[in-house]
Design a protein around this motif. Structure first.
Motif, PDB file in Angstrom:
ATOM      1  N   ILE A  39      52.815  21.734 -73.387  1.00  0.00           N
ATOM      2  CA  ILE A  39      52.369  20.760 -74.217  1.00  0.00           C
ATOM      3  C   ILE A  39      51.975  19.487 -73.722  1.00  0.00           C
ATOM      4  O   ILE A  39      50.903  19.238 -74.025  1.00  0.00           O
ATOM      5  CB  ILE A  39      53.386  20.826 -75.221  1.00  0.00           C
ATOM      6  CG1 ILE A  39      53.529  22.106 -75.987  1.00  0.00           C
ATOM      7  CG2 ILE A  39      52.855  19.613 -76.375  1.00  0.00           C
ATOM      8  CD1 ILE A  39      54.821  22.285 -77.033  1.00  0.00           C
ATOM      9  N   SER A  65      45.862  20.221 -77.807  1.00  0.00           N
ATOM     10  CA  SER A  65      47.427  20.364 -78.092  1.00  0.00           C
ATOM     11  C   SER A  65      47.960  21.360 -78.917  1.00  0.00           C
ATOM     12  O   SER A  65      48.786  22.189 -78.778  1.00  0.00           O
ATOM     13  CB  SER A  65      47.771  18.877 -78.864  1.00  0.00           C
ATOM     14  OG  SER A  65      46.988  18.748 -80.087  1.00  0.00           O
ATOM     15  N   SER A  68      47.869  24.409 -76.645  1.00  0.00           N
ATOM     16  CA  SER A  68      49.078  24.416 -75.678  1.00  0.00           C
ATOM     17  C   SER A  68      50.436  24.575 -76.311  1.00  0.00           C
ATOM     18  O   SER A  68      51.397  25.271 -75.831  1.00  0.00           O
ATOM     19  CB  SER A  68      49.170  23.079 -74.929  1.00  0.00           C
ATOM     20  OG  SER A  68      49.273  22.108 -75.796  1.00  0.00           O
ATOM     21  N   ILE A  69      50.460  24.298 -77.763  1.00  0.00           N
ATOM     22  CA  ILE A  69      51.742  24.613 -78.520  1.00  0.00           C
ATOM     23  C   ILE A  69      51.735  26.255 -78.660  1.00  0.00           C
ATOM     24  O   ILE A  69      52.849  26.698 -78.463  1.00  0.00           O
ATOM     25  CB  ILE A  69      51.616  23.993 -79.921  1.00  0.00           C
ATOM     26  CG1 ILE A  69      51.822  22.621 -79.566  1.00  0.00           C
ATOM     27  CG2 ILE A  69      52.554  24.515 -80.923  1.00  0.00           C
ATOM     28  CD1 ILE A  69      51.584  21.646 -80.761  1.00  0.00           C
TER      29      ILE A  69
END
Length: 84
Positions: A39, A65, A68-69
């Motif tokens: 993250i 973001s 990536s989560i």
């Protein structure tokens, strides 16, 4: 008289029990750090792309973001032990 031929169970070795608990802790700590790194890298990359493109709104930060989560959750689910 006991006609049961089964062996009495031996008590579990406390060191083995502690070792298993420590191993589990280390495994899940590693997964947490992997999620944090994934993250963090996504957010950092998004910030750098927004700075490079001079965007008024942090579009890349938001997109990377969230991506990536999702990627870190996918990696977490894949790392869980399979229950049969």
């Amino acid at each position: 008289m006991n006609t049961d031929n089964s062996q009495p169970e031996e008590p579990e070795n406390p060191l083995r029990k502690a070792s298993r608990r420590t191993s589990s802790f280390v495994q899940y700590s590693a997964i947490g750090f992997q999620m944090l790194g994934t993250i963090g890298l996504g957010v950092w990359g998004g910030i750098k792309l927004d700075e490079w493109q001079e965007n008024e709104k942090p579009i890349w930060t938001l997109v990377l973001s969230l991506f990536s989560i999702g990627a870190s959750l996918y990696l977490f689910i894949r790392s869980l032990p399979k229950q049969s």
